[in-house]
Design a protein around this motif. Structure first.
Motif, PDB file in Angstrom:
ATOM      1  N   VAL A 376       0.402  -1.360   0.059  1.00 31.10           N
ATOM      2  CA  VAL A 376       0.210   0.032  -0.134  1.00 31.10           C
ATOM      3  C   VAL A 376       0.689   0.906  -0.282  1.00 31.10           C
ATOM      4  O   VAL A 376       0.970   1.921  -0.746  1.00 31.10           O
ATOM      5  CB  VAL A 376      -0.573  -0.410   1.440  1.00 31.10           C
ATOM      6  N   ALA A 377       2.213   1.532   0.733  1.00 29.54           N
ATOM      7  CA  ALA A 377       2.843   2.656   0.814  1.00 29.54           C
ATOM      8  C   ALA A 377       3.655   2.418  -0.493  1.00 29.54           C
ATOM      9  O   ALA A 377       3.621   3.703  -0.856  1.00 29.54           O
ATOM     10  CB  ALA A 377       4.060   2.307   1.949  1.00 29.54           C
ATOM     11  N   ASP A 378       4.122   1.494  -1.243  1.00 23.40           N
ATOM     12  CA  ASP A 378       4.565   1.381  -2.521  1.00 23.40           C
ATOM     13  C   ASP A 378       3.270   2.013  -3.783  1.00 23.40           C
ATOM     14  O   ASP A 378       3.616   3.000  -4.083  1.00 23.40           O
ATOM     15  CB  ASP A 378       5.119   0.528  -2.989  1.00 23.40           C
ATOM     16  N   ILE A 379       1.803   1.616  -3.653  1.00 22.96           N
ATOM     17  CA  ILE A 379       1.086   2.454  -4.219  1.00 22.96           C
ATOM     18  C   ILE A 379       0.793   3.627  -3.980  1.00 22.96           C
ATOM     19  O   ILE A 379       0.463   4.719  -5.230  1.00 22.96           O
ATOM     20  CB  ILE A 379      -0.323   1.422  -3.894  1.00 22.96           C
ATOM     21  N   SER A 380       0.960   4.225  -2.674  1.00 24.44           N
ATOM     22  CA  SER A 380       0.869   5.779  -2.183  1.00 24.44           C
ATOM     23  C   SER A 380       1.902   6.137  -2.852  1.00 24.44           C
ATOM     24  O   SER A 380       2.015   7.485  -2.735  1.00 24.44           O
ATOM     25  CB  SER A 380       0.660   5.655  -0.863  1.00 24.44           C
ATOM     26  N   LYS A 381       2.951   6.013  -3.069  1.00 23.77           N
ATOM     27  CA  LYS A 381       4.076   7.356  -3.332  1.00 23.77           C
ATOM     28  C   LYS A 381       4.131   7.158  -4.924  1.00 23.77           C
ATOM     29  O   LYS A 381       4.686   7.993  -5.506  1.00 23.77           O
ATOM     30  CB  LYS A 381       5.451   5.811  -2.960  1.00 23.77           C
ATOM     31  N   LYS A 382       3.201   6.285  -5.563  1.00 19.98           N
ATOM     32  CA  LYS A 382       3.478   6.577  -6.833  1.00 19.98           C
ATOM     33  C   LYS A 382       2.019   7.367  -7.562  1.00 19.98           C
ATOM     34  O   LYS A 382       2.042   7.415  -8.538  1.00 19.98           O
ATOM     35  CB  LYS A 382       2.925   5.103  -7.666  1.00 19.98           C
ATOM     36  N   LEU A 383       1.153   7.880  -6.582  1.00 21.13           N
ATOM     37  CA  LEU A 383      -0.372   9.411  -6.840  1.00 21.13           C
ATOM     38  C   LEU A 383       1.359   9.473  -7.120  1.00 21.13           C
ATOM     39  O   LEU A 383       1.437  10.070  -6.820  1.00 21.13           O
ATOM     40  CB  LEU A 383      -0.810   8.948  -5.840  1.00 21.13           C
ATOM     41  N   GLN A 384       0.599  10.536  -8.426  1.00 19.13           N
ATOM     42  CA  GLN A 384       0.539  12.105  -8.641  1.00 19.13           C
ATOM     43  C   GLN A 384      -1.074  12.748  -8.232  1.00 19.13           C
ATOM     44  O   GLN A 384      -1.997  12.845  -9.106  1.00 19.13           O
ATOM     45  CB  GLN A 384       1.347  12.336 -10.638  1.00 19.13           C
ATOM     46  N   LEU A 385       0.061  14.292  -8.732  1.00 22.55           N
ATOM     47  CA  LEU A 385      -0.886  15.366  -8.183  1.00 22.55           C
ATOM     48  C   LEU A 385      -1.092  15.811  -9.686  1.00 22.55           C
ATOM     49  O   LEU A 385      -0.962  16.820  -9.976  1.00 22.55           O
ATOM     50  CB  LEU A 385      -1.052  15.729  -7.114  1.00 22.55           C
ATOM     51  N   GLN A 386      -2.617  16.105 -10.170  1.00 26.86           N
ATOM     52  CA  GLN A 386      -2.473  17.445 -10.895  1.00 26.86           C
ATOM     53  C   GLN A 386      -3.682  18.441 -11.030  1.00 26.86           C
ATOM     54  O   GLN A 386      -4.722  17.585 -10.649  1.00 26.86           O
ATOM     55  CB  GLN A 386      -3.526  16.630 -12.085  1.00 26.86           C
ATOM     56  N   ALA A 387      -3.726  18.995 -11.236  1.00 28.57           N
ATOM     57  CA  ALA A 387      -4.563  20.717 -11.308  1.00 28.57           C
ATOM     58  C   ALA A 387      -5.628  20.607 -12.110  1.00 28.57           C
ATOM     59  O   ALA A 387      -4.744  21.246 -12.751  1.00 28.57           O
ATOM     60  CB  ALA A 387      -3.922  21.928  -9.682  1.00 28.57           C
ATOM     61  N   PHE A 388      -6.717  21.264 -11.803  1.00 26.28           N
ATOM     62  CA  PHE A 388      -7.541  21.229 -13.422  1.00 26.28           C
ATOM     63  C   PHE A 388      -8.314  22.970 -13.217  1.00 26.28           C
ATOM     64  O   PHE A 388      -8.176  23.401 -11.801  1.00 26.28           O
ATOM     65  CB  PHE A 388      -8.580  20.390 -13.741  1.00 26.28           C
TER      66      PHE A 388
END
Length: 513
Positions: A376-388
């Motif tokens: 779960v920690a590795d998956i969370s590290k792969k999250l990318q934030l985008q703003a629209f």
């Protein structure tokens, strides 16, 4: 005898149930020493049996008991293999004798009782005053930080910047208090035949029938006023030294005040700058944006939209700071924090929900869940934030989207696979909602193409198929359960959509004929 076995007479402060209450008692005893002891020494009459005198004896008794406990209280020490708890009594006693024992012993000497009664006719009057001043050695105990305060930092969420600012204000007040008591103490060290700094105040107050010399409260107020404007470098000058001793003490006060004030100003400035760091960066960013738009001659409507976007996007750095904090945690703590933070949206993805239930089931069985939490920690590290920005649209295949902030509409594109599926043409999403759960499919033709339309300013977290599969491959040996769950879900979804696609293809072909 093994060194890691704690004997009955050795106190482990982390396990002893009375250690916390005792540290609170010691802490408030230190507060009494910081506030009351200087007043007792410098302002109150010698051998005056008032409540403060008996409270002082009680505080001395508490410190005596605490000194005895230090001979059998375990402590932590650094070793090449890490931090260990030292429980050997000989080492504990030796360490205490080499560090704080002498100062603790000196502060326990009862100068209140052994100092002879002072009168103006005593031959050794000056010696008695100097001996009485030795009671100020009790302030040395303030150099020892209370373990209770350290424990409170772990138990409570403390705003460190505001706490540091309050601490410096407290230090400033304590310094003025101590220096005021020292300045008032000069009145007792100088013979009455010499002029004193209190004389002018005494003459002024006598006009109203007030005897300032006989009022410790009025003497303290005048002394605190003098030290306050000296420490803060205001310097009214209406109180000034009148004899050699007062000039010496005044010079010491000025030197201490100058150094302390310079230090306090520097630290407070750094704290305030840290508190407003984000605001300063935002103002600089908006200034550069306005300059750029003016140089390029952009349309007013576009300039307004850009400003509105940056105004709403000013807190996007919070996600980056959170990711940086995660990197500094230990693997186990990082995994637990990721599950707690991302638990809301994880429960909305079918295979993640099943995996979280698997972790909870292992915890109920008291089994080790480190590899599962690390996934779960590795998956969370792969999250990318985008703003629209508002009214902006976006789409992408093989991407899982999680709405972090704002509100948007999700439109599903019709294709040969979803012809006639009117229940899934559009939908509204709020914070915490997810879409694109079919991003695990490798066949793009089986994926429902969806477009997001921002109804307000939106911040979206995204997880791509490639990044997710990388995590699965890396953790396949240590955590085969997630691999099996995702594979089962992928096969089920692919077969289901494949059957629907073939059925609708045949229906469409039959209708065409």
């Amino acid at each position: 005898m093994p060194t890691n076995v704690i004997k009955m007479y050795v106190i482990n402060p982390a396990r002893c149930c009375l250690a916390g209450p005792w540290q609170i008692i010691v802490f408030f005893s230190l507060v009494f020493v910081a506030l009351v002891t200087p007043v007792q020494v410098c302002l109150l009459h010698q051998n005056e049996y008032n409540p403060a005198f008996f409270l002082g004896l009680l505080v001395d008794f508490i410190f005596l008991v605490d000194m005895g406990l230090q001979f059998c209280t375990a402590y932590t020490r650094n070793t090449p293999s890490g931090v260990v708890l030292e429980v050997r009594l000989g080492r504990i006693v030796s360490r205490y004798l080499k560090t704080w024992f002498f100062l603790d012993f000196v502060t326990l000497i009862p100068f209140d009782l052994i100092t002879p009664h002072e009168t103006d006719n005593d031959i050794g009057y000056s010696g008695v005053k100097v001996l009485r001043a030795l009671r100020l050695l009790k302030l040395i105990r303030l150099a020892r930080r209370s373990p209770w305060m350290e424990e409170q930092e772990a138990l409570r969420s403390i705003p460190y910047q505001q706490l540091a600012l309050a601490r410096f204000l407290l230090v400033l007040g304590l310094m003025c208090h101590w220096l005021a008591c020292l300045w008032a103490f000069t009145l007792q060290l100088v013979d009455n035949t010499y002029p004193k700094w209190i004389d002018e105040i005494q003459e002024s107050d006598l006009q109203f029938g007030v005897d300032t010399r006989e009022s410790p409260y009025r003497i303290y107020v005048a002394s605190f006023f003098f030290c306050a404007y000296t420490v803060t470098s205001v310097g009214y000058g209406d109180i000034s030294p009148q004899n050699i001793l007062e000039r010496i003490v005044g010079s010491v006060i000025v030197l201490i005040s100058g150094l302390a004030w310079a230090y306090i100003i520097g630290e407070v400035g750094a704290i305030v700058d840290d508190l407003t760091h984000e605001s300063q960066e935002f103002r600089q960013r908006m200034h550069r944006l306005n300059t750029m738009m003016g140089d390029q001659g952009l349309e007013p409507d576009l300039q307004c939209r850009l400003r509105r976007y940056f105004l709403q996007n000013r807190h996007q750095s919070v996600f980056k700071e959170r990711q940086a904090l995660m990197e500094r945690m230990s693997p186990q703590l990082r995994a637990e924090a990721c599950i707690a933070i991302n638990g809301v949206w994880l429960q909305k993805v079918p295979f993640f929900k099943q995996f979280i239930s698997h972790i909870k089931r292992l915890e109920c069985e008291d089994r080790y869940t480190g590899p599962e939490e690390a996934c779960v920690a590795d998956i969370s590290k792969k999250l990318q934030l985008q703003a629209f920005a508002q009214e902006e649209s976006f789409d992408n295949l093989q991407v899982l989207f999680i709405l972090s902030r704002g509100m948007l509409a999700v439109f599903c594109h019709k294709s040969h696979l979803f012809v006639g599926d009117r229940t899934r043409t559009y939908g509204f999403k709020g914070p915490g909602e997810v879409w694109g759960e079919d991003f695990v499919l490798s066949d793009v033709s089986l994926i429902r193409s969806q477009t997001g339309y921002a109804l307000t300013y939106c911040e979206v977290l995204s997880l791509t198929h490639h990044d997710f599969m990388q995590v699965l491959q890396r953790r396949r040996q240590s955590c085969p359960e997630l691999w099996a769950i995702v594979r089962h879900y992928t096969i089920w979804l692919a077969v289901r959509r494949g059957i629907f696609a073939e059925a609708k293809r045949r229906i469409w072909k039959k209708q065409k004929k």
